[in-house]
Design an enzyme around this catalytic site. Structure first.
Site, PDB file in Angstrom:
ATOM      1  N   VAL A   1     -73.741  36.157  49.845  1.00  0.00           N
ATOM      2  CA  VAL A   1     -73.682  35.571  51.180  1.00  0.00           C
ATOM      3  C   VAL A   1     -74.061  34.102  51.102  1.00  0.00           C
ATOM      4  O   VAL A   1     -74.527  33.609  50.071  1.00  0.00           O
ATOM      5  CB  VAL A   1     -74.573  36.330  52.185  1.00  0.00           C
ATOM      6  CG1 VAL A   1     -74.030  37.732  52.421  1.00  0.00           C
ATOM      7  CG2 VAL A   1     -76.018  36.381  51.715  1.00  0.00           C
ATOM      8  N   THR A   2     -73.928  33.389  52.215  1.00  0.00           N
ATOM      9  CA  THR A   2     -73.861  31.931  52.208  1.00  0.00           C
ATOM     10  C   THR A   2     -75.146  31.218  51.805  1.00  0.00           C
ATOM     11  O   THR A   2     -75.198  30.535  50.779  1.00  0.00           O
ATOM     12  CB  THR A   2     -73.392  31.428  53.589  1.00  0.00           C
ATOM     13  OG1 THR A   2     -72.077  31.932  53.818  1.00  0.00           O
ATOM     14  CG2 THR A   2     -73.361  29.909  53.648  1.00  0.00           C
ATOM     15  N   PHE A   3     -76.185  31.322  52.603  1.00  0.00           N
ATOM     16  CA  PHE A   3     -77.381  30.529  52.318  1.00  0.00           C
ATOM     17  C   PHE A   3     -78.000  30.876  50.963  1.00  0.00           C
ATOM     18  O   PHE A   3     -78.350  29.966  50.199  1.00  0.00           O
ATOM     19  CB  PHE A   3     -78.391  30.663  53.462  1.00  0.00           C
ATOM     20  CG  PHE A   3     -78.407  29.472  54.385  1.00  0.00           C
ATOM     21  CD1 PHE A   3     -79.540  28.691  54.541  1.00  0.00           C
ATOM     22  CD2 PHE A   3     -77.269  29.126  55.098  1.00  0.00           C
ATOM     23  CE1 PHE A   3     -79.546  27.592  55.387  1.00  0.00           C
ATOM     24  CE2 PHE A   3     -77.262  28.038  55.949  1.00  0.00           C
ATOM     25  CZ  PHE A   3     -78.407  27.255  56.093  1.00  0.00           C
TER      26      PHE A   3
END
Length: 411
Positions: A73-75
């Protein structure tokens, strides 16, 4: 008209903290890292991104893609790219998380106060902090994590994230920083695009709308390269993504209610990855109901997650973690409406082909026509440190893993 009104605001927000001195051994060329959220590795094969494809062909690319950290996922992954550490070690363990030492607080991407608080990031040291501490100037254009004064240090130039800023405007802002006089110009710069991830979520990885955004992103990279050339600025360019994207649908939903009483659990996050804690006194009941392999779902105690996922020791990770089969998602019947699940998602097993990320590097520092195998996202930060002539804090990546990407030394 909106953009003309926005730029004065951006200029006012471009916070500047000039480094006190320039490093004794500054890099010969600026290093620019471009992060394209949600660029699945095989998007490069669609014939829609000629600029990035040419950089990959002429320079360096990760064969089959770069493996992201898990959860994909992103962060967590953008911070892995910047720190060379897995989420389990740098502390951003998910896009939504809690910390036992911060009672009553929840980190979410929509909570601006939490996103900009260094307490969530200080376990890792991103490359811009390493560079600033060495006396180099840095600029971050919306890179996840760059809004916080990590370990008390900010980039020389940075902007609070504003999703409405168009992709090309972000390019122009970075070019503006690169046009500063040499003594003020950043020696490390990062640029972040989120539009492709948004399209992938909304429409799915194979949709015409996603392909159209691929074209737009490639045009933005071309505009950056053309702008640098027009300014006679030679740079070493690294293009990365945080994860890929998989198609999802309402027909592929696992309901926790089918396995456990929902009143027995406190869920921190739903989706392809579910993180939860049993309600006090019901631990044995929850473990008996969830642990092990279920149809389209696998659940573990945090300390028993497979070693290959490098996850499970950080105190921010809840007691039980469940991973959905690629293409599936997990929720409860009360809060999950299958009719609203469509498009794409990520977070799945980081070995899945759909989750593989992009890695491309091009510039005088890099070899030509090099294909790296077994590229891992933790290896990006040591590579950046090598380009900048810095000694970076030890992490999970190794500079030797990307040694083949470098151009042969000039005799």
């Amino acid at each position: 008209m909106i953009l003309r009104r926005l730029f004065p605001i951006l200029a006012a927000l471009a916070v500047v903290t000039m480094a006190s001195s320039v490093a004794a051994q500054a890099p010969q060329r600026p290093v620019i890292m471009i992060g394209i959220d949600g660029f699945r590795a095989d998007y490069l094969e669609r014939g829609l991104t000629p600029t990035i494809a040419q950089l990959a062909q002429e320079g360096v690319h990760a064969e089959g893609g770069m493996k992201p950290s898990w959860p994909s996922v992103t962060f967590p992954n953008f911070y892995t790219l910047a720190t060379g550490m897995h989420p389990d070690h740098h502390g951003l363990v998910y896009n939504t998380m809690r910390d036992p030492e911060l009672p009553g607080r929840t980190f979410t991407l929509r909570n601006r106060a939490e996103v900009m608080d260094r307490v969530w990031y200080d376990a890792g040291e991103p490359i811009w902090v390493t560079a600033e501490n060495a006396g180099l100037r840095t600029a971050t254009m919306f890179w996840p994590g760059s809004e916080a004064p990590i370990r008390g240090v900010r980039p020389t130039y940075w902007l609070p994230f504003e999703q409405s800023v168009p992709t090309m405007a972000r390019v122009n802002m970075l070019l503006g920083w690169m046009t500063l006089p040499p003594e003020e110009r950043p020696q490390l710069a990062t640029l972040y695009f989120d539009v492709l991830d948004t399209a992938g979520h909304n429409f799915g990885p194979d949709a015409p709308e996603t392909n159209a955004v691929l074209v737009d992103v490639d045009n933005a990279v071309k505009a950056l390269l053309d702008g640098l050339a027009a300014r006679n600025i030679e740079a070493d360019i690294v293009i990365v993504s945080d994860h890929g994207m998989a198609a999802v649908s309402g027909e592929h939903v696992t309901f926790l209610d089918d396995h456990v009483d929902p009143t027995a659990i406190s869920v921190v996050a739903y989706g392809p990855v579910v993180s939860l804690n049993p309600v006090a006194g019901r631990e044995a009941e929850v473990e008996a109901a969830l642990l092990g392999e279920k149809p389209h779902l696998q659940c573990w105690r945090k300390g028993e997650i497979p070693e290959r996922l490098s996850y499970g020791t950080n105190p921010r990770i809840p007691a039980i973690i469940c991973l959905s089969e690629t293409g599936w998602t997990t929720g409860t019947r009360e809060r999950t409406d299958p009719a609203r699940i469509r498009g794409g998602a990520h977070g799945f097993d980081n070995a899945a082909p759909e989750m593989q990320a992009l890695f491309v590097a091009h510039g005088p520092a890099f070899g030509r026509g090099v294909a790296l195998t077994d590229m891992d996202s933790v290896d990006v930060q040591p590579l950046l440190a090598r380009l900048l002539g810095l000694t970076a804090p030890a992490g999970d990546g190794q500079a030797d893993d990307t040694a083949a990407a470098m151009a042969a030394p000039t005799p």
